[in-house]
Scaffold this motif. Structure first.
Motif, PDB file in Angstrom:
ATOM      1  N   THR A 205      20.757 -84.676 -24.286  1.00 42.61           N
ATOM      2  CA  THR A 205      20.742 -83.685 -25.515  1.00 42.61           C
ATOM      3  C   THR A 205      20.050 -83.475 -26.650  1.00 42.61           C
ATOM      4  O   THR A 205      19.959 -82.453 -27.503  1.00 42.61           O
ATOM      5  CB  THR A 205      22.218 -83.186 -25.806  1.00 42.61           C
ATOM      6  OG1 THR A 205      23.074 -84.417 -26.282  1.00 42.61           O
ATOM      7  CG2 THR A 205      23.027 -83.422 -24.714  1.00 42.61           C
ATOM      8  N   ALA A 206      20.460 -84.922 -27.010  1.00 44.73           N
ATOM      9  CA  ALA A 206      19.204 -84.712 -28.392  1.00 44.73           C
ATOM     10  C   ALA A 206      19.115 -86.449 -28.437  1.00 44.73           C
ATOM     11  O   ALA A 206      19.771 -87.483 -28.089  1.00 44.73           O
ATOM     12  CB  ALA A 206      20.795 -85.004 -29.672  1.00 44.73           C
ATOM     13  N   THR A 207      17.876 -86.598 -29.497  1.00 50.41           N
ATOM     14  CA  THR A 207      17.439 -87.653 -30.141  1.00 50.41           C
ATOM     15  C   THR A 207      17.898 -87.994 -31.195  1.00 50.41           C
ATOM     16  O   THR A 207      17.915 -87.474 -32.126  1.00 50.41           O
ATOM     17  CB  THR A 207      15.577 -88.118 -29.939  1.00 50.41           C
ATOM     18  OG1 THR A 207      15.210 -87.434 -29.029  1.00 50.41           O
ATOM     19  CG2 THR A 207      15.126 -89.207 -30.444  1.00 50.41           C
ATOM     20  N   VAL A 208      18.199 -89.136 -31.813  1.00 51.56           N
ATOM     21  CA  VAL A 208      18.454 -90.157 -32.615  1.00 51.56           C
ATOM     22  C   VAL A 208      17.740 -90.907 -33.447  1.00 51.56           C
ATOM     23  O   VAL A 208      17.735 -91.637 -32.971  1.00 51.56           O
ATOM     24  CB  VAL A 208      20.520 -91.150 -32.588  1.00 51.56           C
ATOM     25  CG1 VAL A 208      20.698 -90.923 -33.637  1.00 51.56           C
ATOM     26  CG2 VAL A 208      21.387 -89.902 -32.220  1.00 51.56           C
ATOM     27  N   GLY A 209      16.848 -91.440 -34.130  1.00 52.27           N
ATOM     28  CA  GLY A 209      16.454 -91.645 -34.931  1.00 52.27           C
ATOM     29  C   GLY A 209      16.907 -92.902 -35.294  1.00 52.27           C
ATOM     30  O   GLY A 209      18.841 -93.250 -35.374  1.00 52.27           O
ATOM     31  N   ARG A 210      16.273 -94.352 -35.684  1.00 54.75           N
ATOM     32  CA  ARG A 210      16.747 -95.285 -36.003  1.00 54.75           C
ATOM     33  C   ARG A 210      17.372 -95.498 -37.273  1.00 54.75           C
ATOM     34  O   ARG A 210      18.235 -96.816 -37.452  1.00 54.75           O
ATOM     35  CB  ARG A 210      15.227 -96.741 -36.062  1.00 54.75           C
ATOM     36  CG  ARG A 210      14.555 -96.174 -34.190  1.00 54.75           C
ATOM     37  CD  ARG A 210      13.577 -97.806 -34.306  1.00 54.75           C
ATOM     38  NE  ARG A 210      13.314 -97.263 -32.786  1.00 54.75           N
ATOM     39  CZ  ARG A 210      12.232 -97.906 -32.426  1.00 54.75           C
ATOM     40  NH1 ARG A 210      11.731 -99.010 -33.588  1.00 54.75           N
ATOM     41  NH2 ARG A 210      11.570 -97.449 -31.344  1.00 54.75           N
ATOM     42  N   SER A 211      16.717 -94.725 -38.698  1.00 57.19           N
ATOM     43  CA  SER A 211      17.597 -95.000 -39.761  1.00 57.19           C
ATOM     44  C   SER A 211      19.102 -94.894 -39.536  1.00 57.19           C
ATOM     45  O   SER A 211      19.823 -95.059 -40.901  1.00 57.19           O
ATOM     46  CB  SER A 211      16.796 -94.171 -40.425  1.00 57.19           C
ATOM     47  OG  SER A 211      16.503 -92.895 -40.207  1.00 57.19           O
ATOM     48  N   VAL A 212      19.563 -94.144 -39.464  1.00 61.34           N
ATOM     49  CA  VAL A 212      21.308 -94.091 -39.341  1.00 61.34           C
ATOM     50  C   VAL A 212      21.976 -95.184 -38.560  1.00 61.34           C
ATOM     51  O   VAL A 212      23.562 -95.346 -38.774  1.00 61.34           O
ATOM     52  CB  VAL A 212      21.592 -92.756 -37.986  1.00 61.34           C
ATOM     53  CG1 VAL A 212      20.790 -91.167 -38.396  1.00 61.34           C
ATOM     54  CG2 VAL A 212      21.208 -92.813 -36.621  1.00 61.34           C
ATOM     55  N   PHE A 213      21.216 -96.556 -37.994  1.00 61.92           N
ATOM     56  CA  PHE A 213      22.176 -97.036 -37.810  1.00 61.92           C
ATOM     57  C   PHE A 213      21.761 -98.430 -38.474  1.00 61.92           C
ATOM     58  O   PHE A 213      20.945 -98.941 -39.685  1.00 61.92           O
ATOM     59  CB  PHE A 213      21.691 -97.618 -36.593  1.00 61.92           C
ATOM     60  CG  PHE A 213      22.254 -97.184 -35.311  1.00 61.92           C
ATOM     61  CD1 PHE A 213      23.038 -96.857 -35.042  1.00 61.92           C
ATOM     62  CD2 PHE A 213      20.980 -96.167 -35.076  1.00 61.92           C
ATOM     63  CE1 PHE A 213      23.231 -95.887 -33.376  1.00 61.92           C
ATOM     64  CE2 PHE A 213      21.049 -95.407 -33.513  1.00 61.92           C
ATOM     65  CZ  PHE A 213      21.857 -94.752 -32.916  1.00 61.92           C
ATOM     66  N   TRP A 214      23.175 -99.090 -38.654  1.00 64.48           N
ATOM     67  CA  TRP A 214      22.858-100.292 -39.366  1.00 64.48           C
ATOM     68  C   TRP A 214      23.609-101.928 -38.356  1.00 64.48           C
ATOM     69  O   TRP A 214      24.522-101.529 -38.138  1.00 64.48           O
ATOM     70  CB  TRP A 214      23.635-101.025 -40.628  1.00 64.48           C
ATOM     71  CG  TRP A 214      23.914-101.785 -41.307  1.00 64.48           C
ATOM     72  CD1 TRP A 214      22.617-102.698 -41.881  1.00 64.48           C
ATOM     73  CD2 TRP A 214      24.982-102.467 -40.976  1.00 64.48           C
ATOM     74  NE1 TRP A 214      22.457-104.476 -42.021  1.00 64.48           N
ATOM     75  CE2 TRP A 214      24.287-104.039 -42.019  1.00 64.48           C
ATOM     76  CE3 TRP A 214      26.287-102.580 -41.594  1.00 64.48           C
ATOM     77  CZ2 TRP A 214      25.221-104.748 -42.634  1.00 64.48           C
ATOM     78  CZ3 TRP A 214      27.359-103.031 -41.233  1.00 64.48           C
ATOM     79  CH2 TRP A 214      26.479-104.655 -42.037  1.00 64.48           C
ATOM     80  N   PRO A 215      22.566-102.838 -38.442  1.00 64.89           N
ATOM     81  CA  PRO A 215      21.439-102.826 -38.844  1.00 64.89           C
ATOM     82  C   PRO A 215      20.697-102.064 -37.510  1.00 64.89           C
ATOM     83  O   PRO A 215      20.407-101.456 -36.528  1.00 64.89           O
ATOM     84  CB  PRO A 215      20.755-104.469 -38.075  1.00 64.89           C
ATOM     85  CG  PRO A 215      21.834-104.727 -36.927  1.00 64.89           C
ATOM     86  CD  PRO A 215      23.139-103.628 -37.075  1.00 64.89           C
ATOM     87  N   VAL A 216      18.913-101.928 -38.815  1.00 65.06           N
ATOM     88  CA  VAL A 216      17.969-100.573 -37.841  1.00 65.06           C
ATOM     89  C   VAL A 216      17.857-101.703 -36.264  1.00 65.06           C
ATOM     90  O   VAL A 216      17.325-102.544 -36.225  1.00 65.06           O
ATOM     91  CB  VAL A 216      16.870-100.177 -38.763  1.00 65.06           C
ATOM     92  CG1 VAL A 216      16.030 -99.203 -38.160  1.00 65.06           C
ATOM     93  CG2 VAL A 216      17.040 -99.827 -39.431  1.00 65.06           C
ATOM     94  N   PRO A 217      17.631-100.555 -35.534  1.00 63.36           N
ATOM     95  CA  PRO A 217      17.451-101.208 -33.836  1.00 63.36           C
ATOM     96  C   PRO A 217      16.311-100.577 -33.743  1.00 63.36           C
ATOM     97  O   PRO A 217      15.354-100.230 -33.854  1.00 63.36           O
ATOM     98  CB  PRO A 217      18.074-100.579 -33.099  1.00 63.36           C
ATOM     99  CG  PRO A 217      18.633 -98.855 -33.043  1.00 63.36           C
ATOM    100  CD  PRO A 217      18.633 -99.522 -34.878  1.00 63.36           C
ATOM    101  N   ASN A 218      15.701-101.907 -32.957  1.00 64.92           N
ATOM    102  CA  ASN A 218      14.072-102.076 -32.446  1.00 64.92           C
ATOM    103  C   ASN A 218      14.028-100.871 -31.364  1.00 64.92           C
ATOM    104  O   ASN A 218      12.941-100.620 -30.767  1.00 64.92           O
ATOM    105  CB  ASN A 218      14.163-103.042 -32.151  1.00 64.92           C
ATOM    106  CG  ASN A 218      13.829-104.055 -32.391  1.00 64.92           C
ATOM    107  OD1 ASN A 218      13.914-103.994 -33.749  1.00 64.92           O
ATOM    108  ND2 ASN A 218      14.729-105.524 -32.616  1.00 64.92           N
ATOM    109  N   VAL A 219      14.762-100.241 -30.543  1.00 63.21           N
ATOM    110  CA  VAL A 219      14.647 -98.619 -30.179  1.00 63.21           C
ATOM    111  C   VAL A 219      15.993 -97.750 -30.180  1.00 63.21           C
ATOM    112  O   VAL A 219      15.870 -97.691 -31.393  1.00 63.21           O
ATOM    113  CB  VAL A 219      15.234 -99.111 -28.442  1.00 63.21           C
ATOM    114  CG1 VAL A 219      15.002-100.677 -28.265  1.00 63.21           C
ATOM    115  CG2 VAL A 219      16.578 -99.170 -29.143  1.00 63.21           C
ATOM    116  N   ASP A 220      14.824 -96.074 -30.305  1.00 62.87           N
ATOM    117  CA  ASP A 220      15.033 -95.096 -29.780  1.00 62.87           C
ATOM    118  C   ASP A 220      16.489 -95.055 -29.022  1.00 62.87           C
ATOM    119  O   ASP A 220      16.744 -95.437 -28.811  1.00 62.87           O
ATOM    120  CB  ASP A 220      14.041 -94.160 -29.697  1.00 62.87           C
ATOM    121  CG  ASP A 220      12.902 -93.875 -30.273  1.00 62.87           C
ATOM    122  OD1 ASP A 220      12.677 -94.695 -32.355  1.00 62.87           O
ATOM    123  OD2 ASP A 220      11.795 -94.348 -30.264  1.00 62.87           O
TER     124      ASP A 220
END
Length: 314
Positions: A205-220
């Motif tokens: 349904t949707a893509t989620v950007g990496r910047s909303v995570f901590w730590p920032v993951p290496n994948v989308d």
């Protein structure tokens, strides 16, 4: 009930206070953004009073979002430190009162109630893959930011064990989302696609950007919506159907006649079962839907005990 969602500074402060450092081993990537939390809850169609199960609540970002929408949440957390921290966080940000509860299958349980005594949050300290019973009313939805390293096994396990789950909205790696929702014939169609289709219709349904995570993951990441459906009509046991699926994709470039030779007893027996099931023996697993696999399993298991095919799988 007033609920305050967590922001980036609060999440980092909570983690520091509890001595929590996100680990790749547990697949921990905490959501920092309240807007993303509300998007997940919205796309899950969470309703007030609905019983929702959340796997891997972490520091409580999504838990609070579900509570804000009026859901009653049962959260399953493997990390005992996070499982102890979650009730404290929710008590502070949602005004709920923690109280002890009876363990379920030796798993510690904490219940949080509102001012009227209603159970709003139940925290179960357990490995999600080991959970066979959940306290309280049966959940009707699964909404979770699934631990990335075990997302598919957890999803399939919960769909199998909790038939009350009528829908779900899970956040997983984008690559995994594509596999879960892939139709037969697509490049990403495989074992997760076919097994998920046994239980539910899945769509990204949707893509989620990496910047909303901590730590920032290496994948989308991406969101996948699941809606329960009836499994294929077949006399074959689910275990036998899944064994056929596993065998079909064990070597993706093999024709089904060869790929199923081991589980059928010979290439000739595999060919006969495929033909009887209306599946081209020269086709590859990538082109067969779960109904086709069920028909093949029905032919192969006709003279065997239920579940017998599984021991011959790859």
């Amino acid at each position: 009930m007033s609920v305050t969602l967590l922001g980036p500074a609060e999440i980092r402060a909570l983690a520091e206070r509890a001595g929590v450092r996100p680990t790749k081993t547990l697949g921990q990537n905490f959501v920092l953004d309240a807007g993303t939390v509300r998007k997940i809850v919205r796309q899950a169609d969470v309703e007030p009073g609905q019983r929702v199960v959340e796997v891997g609540p972490g520091l409580g970002s999504l838990t609070l979002g579900l509570l804000e929408a009026g859901a009653d949440v049962v959260a399953v957390e493997i990390d005992p430190v996070l499982a102890r921290l979650l009730p404290q966080t929710v008590a502070e940000h949602a005004g709920l009162t923690p109280s002890a509860a009876e363990p379920v299958d030796d798993a510690p349980v904490t219940v949080l109630r509102d001012d009227e005594g209603r159970e709003r949050l139940t925290v179960v300290t357990s490995d999600a893959l080991a959970v066979r019973r959940l306290p309280g009313a049966a959940p009707t939805a699964l909404v979770a930011n699934l631990p990335y390293n075990v997302s598919v096994p957890v999803l399939l396990t919960f769909l199998e064990r909790f038939e009350s789950l009528q829908r779900g909205l899970v956040m997983v790696q984008a690559e995994v989302a594509d596999r879960l929702a892939a139709p037969p014939g697509s490049r990403t169609y495989g074992v997760p696609s076919a097994k998920t289709a046994w239980y539910a219709a899945a769509r990204r349904t949707a893509t989620v950007g990496r910047s909303v995570f901590w730590p920032v993951p290496n994948v989308d990441s991406a969101l996948v919506r699941l809606d329960r459906r009836e499994p294929p009509r077949t006399t074959a046991a689910r275990e036998d159907v899944f064994a056929v699926v596993d065998a079909a994709f064990a070597q993706r470039r093999k024709m089904l006649r060869s790929a199923l030779a081991g589980i059928a007893g010979s290439a000739e027996a595999a060919q006969a079962a495929l033909q009887e099931a209306g599946v081209d023996p020269q086709a590859r697993g990538e082109t067969v839907d779960v109904e086709g696999f069920a028909r093949v399993a029905e032919r192969l298991s006709a003279s065997r005990a239920p579940g017998d095919l599984a021991q011959w799988g790859p």
